[in-house]
Design a protein around this motif. Structure first.
Motif, PDB file in Angstrom:
ATOM      1  N   GLU A  45      39.426  37.876  45.163  1.00 28.41           N
ATOM      2  CA  GLU A  45      38.776  39.144  45.466  1.00 28.41           C
ATOM      3  C   GLU A  45      37.301  39.006  45.100  1.00 28.41           C
ATOM      4  O   GLU A  45      36.964  38.551  44.005  1.00 28.41           O
ATOM      5  CB  GLU A  45      39.416  40.275  44.663  1.00 28.41           C
ATOM      6  CG  GLU A  45      38.922  41.633  45.068  1.00 28.41           C
ATOM      7  CD  GLU A  45      39.730  42.746  44.432  1.00 28.41           C
ATOM      8  OE1 GLU A  45      39.231  43.888  44.463  1.00 28.41           O
ATOM      9  OE2 GLU A  45      40.823  42.492  43.925  1.00 28.41           O
ATOM     10  N   PHE A  46      36.444  39.366  46.027  1.00 28.24           N
ATOM     11  CA  PHE A  46      35.009  39.287  45.763  1.00 28.24           C
ATOM     12  C   PHE A  46      34.304  40.416  46.488  1.00 28.24           C
ATOM     13  O   PHE A  46      34.835  41.020  47.408  1.00 28.24           O
ATOM     14  CB  PHE A  46      34.446  37.925  46.184  1.00 28.24           C
ATOM     15  CG  PHE A  46      34.678  37.578  47.621  1.00 28.24           C
ATOM     16  CD1 PHE A  46      33.725  37.864  48.567  1.00 28.24           C
ATOM     17  CD2 PHE A  46      35.851  36.960  48.022  1.00 28.24           C
ATOM     18  CE1 PHE A  46      33.938  37.545  49.897  1.00 28.24           C
ATOM     19  CE2 PHE A  46      36.071  36.636  49.343  1.00 28.24           C
ATOM     20  CZ  PHE A  46      35.108  36.929  50.285  1.00 28.24           C
ATOM     21  N   GLY A  47      33.103  40.702  46.035  1.00 29.70           N
ATOM     22  CA  GLY A  47      32.323  41.779  46.639  1.00 29.70           C
ATOM     23  C   GLY A  47      31.282  42.297  45.673  1.00 29.70           C
ATOM     24  O   GLY A  47      30.924  41.643  44.694  1.00 29.70           O
ATOM     25  N   MET A  48      30.815  43.503  45.919  1.00 24.29           N
ATOM     26  CA  MET A  48      29.779  44.119  45.097  1.00 24.29           C
ATOM     27  C   MET A  48      30.434  44.909  43.968  1.00 24.29           C
ATOM     28  O   MET A  48      31.334  45.707  44.210  1.00 24.29           O
ATOM     29  CB  MET A  48      28.905  45.055  45.946  1.00 24.29           C
ATOM     30  CG  MET A  48      28.158  44.344  47.044  1.00 24.29           C
ATOM     31  SD  MET A  48      26.973  45.327  47.965  1.00 24.29           S
ATOM     32  CE  MET A  48      27.779  46.852  48.282  1.00 24.29           C
ATOM     33  N   GLU A  49      29.963  44.689  42.741  1.00 27.43           N
ATOM     34  CA  GLU A  49      30.480  45.433  41.596  1.00 27.43           C
ATOM     35  C   GLU A  49      30.073  46.895  41.664  1.00 27.43           C
ATOM     36  O   GLU A  49      30.896  47.781  41.560  1.00 27.43           O
ATOM     37  CB  GLU A  49      29.936  44.831  40.292  1.00 27.43           C
ATOM     38  CG  GLU A  49      30.648  43.607  39.834  1.00 27.43           C
ATOM     39  CD  GLU A  49      32.034  43.897  39.304  1.00 27.43           C
ATOM     40  OE1 GLU A  49      32.225  44.916  38.613  1.00 27.43           O
ATOM     41  OE2 GLU A  49      32.927  43.102  39.601  1.00 27.43           O
TER      42      GLU A  49
END
Length: 87
Positions: A45-49
């Protein structure tokens, strides 16, 4: 040089891949409760915090993107591409 012209639509491919991702994610979330199928929900899972917020006084826009790539979503992408090729 001859180019092969196809009547296939790029939007159809995009929608089939998107449907494969959604269906694969759904099946992965169902498989995480079955012990011998847990490996299908393995992924990253990755993306903007933190979301990006744009306040225009009349309109407030908030943007946050997160991706969760699992084995079942990859299998869904492959299935979408295969369905597209059969069209």
């Amino acid at each position: 040089m001859s180019y092969r012209r196809t009547n296939k639509n790029g939007w159809a491919l995009f929608l089939l891949i998107l449907a494969g991702i959604v269906l694969g994610g759904f099946l992965g979330s169902l498989a995480k409760n079955v012990e011998w199928l847990r490996w299908l929900n393995y992924g990253l899972e990755f993306g903007m915090e933190n979301p990006v917020k744009l306040n225009l006084e009349v309109l407030v826009l908030v943007l946050q993107l997160n991706f969760k790539i699992t084995i079942t979503s990859i299998l869904g992408i492959i299935a979408g591409i295969l369905v597209y090729r059969k069209l």
